[in-house]
Design a protein around this motif. Structure first.
Motif, PDB file in Angstrom:
ATOM      1  N   LEU A 106       0.827  -1.212   0.000  1.00 55.00           N
ATOM      2  CA  LEU A 106       0.000   0.000   0.000  1.00 55.00           C
ATOM      3  C   LEU A 106       0.857   1.257   0.000  1.00 55.00           C
ATOM      4  CD1 LEU A 106      -2.861  -1.086   2.422  1.00 55.00           C
ATOM      5  CD2 LEU A 106      -2.973  -0.818  -0.072  1.00 55.00           C
ATOM      6  N   HIS A 107       2.008   1.221   0.651  1.00 55.68           N
ATOM      7  CA  HIS A 107       2.912   2.371   0.590  1.00 55.68           C
ATOM      8  C   HIS A 107       3.433   2.571  -0.835  1.00 55.68           C
ATOM      9  CE1 HIS A 107       3.815   1.852   5.150  1.00 55.68           C
ATOM     10  NE2 HIS A 107       2.731   2.563   4.940  1.00 55.68           N
ATOM     11  N   ALA A 108       3.730   1.472  -1.523  1.00 56.24           N
ATOM     12  CA  ALA A 108       4.154   1.581  -2.919  1.00 56.24           C
ATOM     13  C   ALA A 108       3.026   2.133  -3.777  1.00 56.24           C
ATOM     14  CB  ALA A 108       4.602   0.210  -3.440  1.00 56.24           C
ATOM     15  N   LEU A 109       1.794   1.710  -3.496  1.00 56.58           N
ATOM     16  CA  LEU A 109       0.643   2.250  -4.227  1.00 56.58           C
ATOM     17  C   LEU A 109       0.471   3.734  -3.938  1.00 56.58           C
ATOM     18  CD1 LEU A 109      -1.849   1.798  -5.999  1.00 56.58           C
ATOM     19  CD2 LEU A 109      -3.102   1.145  -3.932  1.00 56.58           C
ATOM     20  N   ALA A 110       0.720   4.135  -2.704  1.00 57.01           N
ATOM     21  CA  ALA A 110       0.635   5.557  -2.359  1.00 57.01           C
ATOM     22  C   ALA A 110       1.625   6.374  -3.180  1.00 57.01           C
ATOM     23  CB  ALA A 110       0.893   5.755  -0.867  1.00 57.01           C
ATOM     24  N   THR A 111       2.833   5.864  -3.373  1.00 60.00           N
ATOM     25  CA  THR A 111       3.820   6.562  -4.201  1.00 60.00           C
ATOM     26  C   THR A 111       3.326   6.669  -5.637  1.00 60.00           C
ATOM     27  OG1 THR A 111       5.636   5.776  -2.819  1.00 60.00           O
ATOM     28  CG2 THR A 111       6.183   6.490  -5.054  1.00 60.00           C
ATOM     29  N   ARG A 112       2.779   5.593  -6.151  1.00 65.88           N
ATOM     30  CA  ARG A 112       2.274   5.595  -7.524  1.00 65.88           C
ATOM     31  C   ARG A 112       1.130   6.588  -7.712  1.00 65.88           C
ATOM     32  NH1 ARG A 112      -1.314   0.607  -9.706  1.00 65.88           N
ATOM     33  NH2 ARG A 112      -2.178   1.620 -11.564  1.00 65.88           N
ATOM     34  N   LEU A 113       0.261   6.705  -6.711  1.00 65.22           N
ATOM     35  CA  LEU A 113      -0.898   7.588  -6.819  1.00 65.22           C
ATOM     36  C   LEU A 113      -0.633   8.981  -6.254  1.00 65.22           C
ATOM     37  CD1 LEU A 113      -3.833   5.172  -5.847  1.00 65.22           C
ATOM     38  CD2 LEU A 113      -3.011   5.812  -8.122  1.00 65.22           C
ATOM     39  N   LYS A 114       0.605   9.260  -5.881  1.00 60.83           N
ATOM     40  CA  LYS A 114       1.000  10.571  -5.356  1.00 60.83           C
ATOM     41  C   LYS A 114       0.208  10.939  -4.105  1.00 60.83           C
ATOM     42  CE  LYS A 114       2.258  12.289  -9.949  1.00 60.83           C
ATOM     43  NZ  LYS A 114       2.043  13.355 -10.959  1.00 60.83           N
TER      44      LYS A 114
END
Length: 524
Positions: A106-114
């Motif tokens: 989810l942290h990686a997804l947060a980076t992807r979605l800014k």
């Protein structure tokens, strides 16, 4: 390095030895599995982010003491009972837990979605000569400390009120899982005898049910009876309406029911043996029936002997320390509709639950109704303040946190054209923040944490929004839950290290009308 478990008499000496790197090789940790291992130095002014974590949990930034502003003092409402002032004693166990596999994803997804994440604003309510003696979230953070230091058998309850953003339970599931992983699982807490609609999962309801009609406080026209804290009641529409719960070793339970005229009795049984029967008086009161559960029991049934019986909820909880998160969200709810909670039931049920955190996910429906001209900002402010005061008066020992709405786009958007932000969204967030802080509650800006204007478009292009462009789905919901969980845990670790900002008025922030012309940006 492991944490050495020592007797109380040598506890501090053992801790100094750990911090000095004096552990003997091969020494085995006996720390209970629900405690956070000291993967970082116990927090004082800052906690370094774990290396290689991508979009990690929020951490504080170190700065010289002279550069820090004085903590803001925001008085709680005069109508609320104030606990005695005492300087919070920080636990030596306060350190961020290792990031779970799901959390890392989810942290990686947060980076992807800014989605940058954010901090909880935790206003100081009482000061002393050394700084802040009590903040809005001190009761909750102190309860977390107790779960690590002297667990006992009393769980720490979180009562989460809100709208459809949490009613599906996925956002609060992430918060619940993160907290129970670190502090222990105290059980399921408040459950419903059936779902709130004929669809959706059964994580927080009976495993099997039939013969019930749900009524909720989110209905356009007020139902005939007021509500308890669940914001839902289920009406038996046939003889022998039943809800069956699979037991998980709980030693006792509680049935919340409405004593309405003409309704038959409700029967509580376990594995076919009757434990309790209600005795209706027909006076319309909200009542409680408690029962003991035999060891090894497998199935609990709540059965209506006739039509018209009303169930408000069932409480199943362990005799263990840990976190219990009661999901009390209702689709279409806003602070105004929460006025449909009956005062006596609100007081009695919150006192029974004794929460250490009152958590409110509100603002989405308020901003929508502002756009439709079905409400106005003074009403939004007034009704949120009334809700906070009522619940805090019923649970005076609880901390209080308001989570603002997520990003939202204007209704009536044309297909294929850029999405335009909802015009009253920023104004609703400003109003909620000011009311929360003025009432002695914390505030978390979910809109800013998920990336502000344009974040909903990024969620949508990644496939994490339903077609209505209002409700997230799948990992989009999980990510919002992770943002809230990260902020709560970082606030616990850093309590007192990061002063609360001064309360601003709406005029000091961006004008409310500025959002109306903002266009959602596309995902690169």
């Amino acid at each position: 390095m492991t944490v050495l478990d020592v007797s109380r008499g040598l506890w501090r000496a053992g801790l100094l030895a750990v911090l000095a790197g004096a552990l003997l090789p091969g020494c085995e940790s006996r720390t209970p599995p629900h405690r956070f291992p000291l993967t970082t130095t116990p927090a004082t002014d800052s906690v370094p982010a774990p290396p290689g974590a991508g979009a990690t949990r929020p951490t504080s930034e170190a700065s010289p003491p002279s550069a820090r502003p004085e903590p803001a003092v925001v008085p709680a409402s005069a109508s609320l009972p104030a606990p005695a002032a005492s300087k919070p004693r920080r636990s030596e166990f306060r350190a961020l837990p290792p990031t779970s596999e799901r959390g890392g994803q989810l942290h990686a997804l947060a980076t992807r979605l800014k989605a940058p994440g954010g901090r909880v604003e935790d206003p100081c309510l009482e000061t002393d000569d050394t700084g802040c003696a009590r903040s809005a979230l001190t009761p909750f953070y102190t309860a977390l400390d107790g779960l690590l230091e002297t667990p006992g058998k009393t769980p720490t309850v979180i009562a989460a009120f809100g709208n459809s953003l949490i009613a599906g339970d996925r956002i609060v599931d992430v918060v619940r899982e993160d907290l129970t992983a670190g502090f222990g699982d105290g059980g399921r807490g408040v459950l419903l005898v059936d779902r709130m609609a004929p669809y959706g999962g059964r994580n927080r309801t009976a495993a099997v049910s039939h013969g019930w009609q749900p009524r909720t406080l989110g209905e356009l026209k007020a139902p005939p009876h007021p509500f308890g804290i669940t914001g839902v009641y289920h009406l038996a529409t046939e003889d022998r309406a039943r809800g069956r719960f699979k037991l998980e070793g709980e030693p006792r339970g509680t049935l919340w029911w409405k004593d309405v005229k003409g309704a038959g009795r409700l029967v509580v049984s376990v594995d076919g043996a009757v434990l309790a029967r209600t005795e209706p008086r027909g006076d319309g009161a909200s009542r409680t029936t408690s029962f003991e559960l035999p060891a090894g029991a497998k199935w609990l049934d709540v059965t209506a002997e006739g039509r018209g019986a009303i169930v408000q909820g069932v409480v199943l909880q362990k005799d263990e320390a840990g976190i219990v998160l009661d999901m009390l969200g209702v689709p279409s709810a806003d602070a105004t509709l929460y006025a449909r909670l009956e005062e006596d039931a609100l007081k009695a049920q919150l006192q029974q639950r004794d929460p250490k955190l009152l958590l409110f996910f509100l603002g989405g429906n308020e901003s929508k109704r502002l756009e439709w001209k079905r409400t106005d900002l003074p009403t939004v402010r007034q009704d949120l303040a009334a809700l906070l005061r009522r619940t805090r008066a019923a649970a005076p020992g609880s901390a209080c946190l308001v989570v603002g709405p997520m990003d939202a786009v204007q209704d009536g958007h044309a297909k294929g054209k850029p999405l335009t932000q909802r015009p009253f969204l920023v104004a609703a967030i400003q109003a909620e923040r000011e009311v929360a802080l003025a009432e002695g509650c914390g505030f978390f800006d979910l809109y800013a944490a998920m990336g502000g204007a344009g974040s909903l478009a990024r969620f949508n292009q990644a496939g994490f929004m339903h077609e209505d462009l209002v409700h997230p789905r799948g990992h989009g919901l999980d990510l919002l839950g992770q943002l809230v969980s990260d902020a709560l845990l970082a606030g616990w670790v850093d309590e007192g290290a990061v002063p609360a900002p001064a309360l601003k008025t709406a005029s000091e922030d961006a004008p409310a009308s500025s959002a109306s012309s903002e266009t959602a940006e596309a995902v690169p």
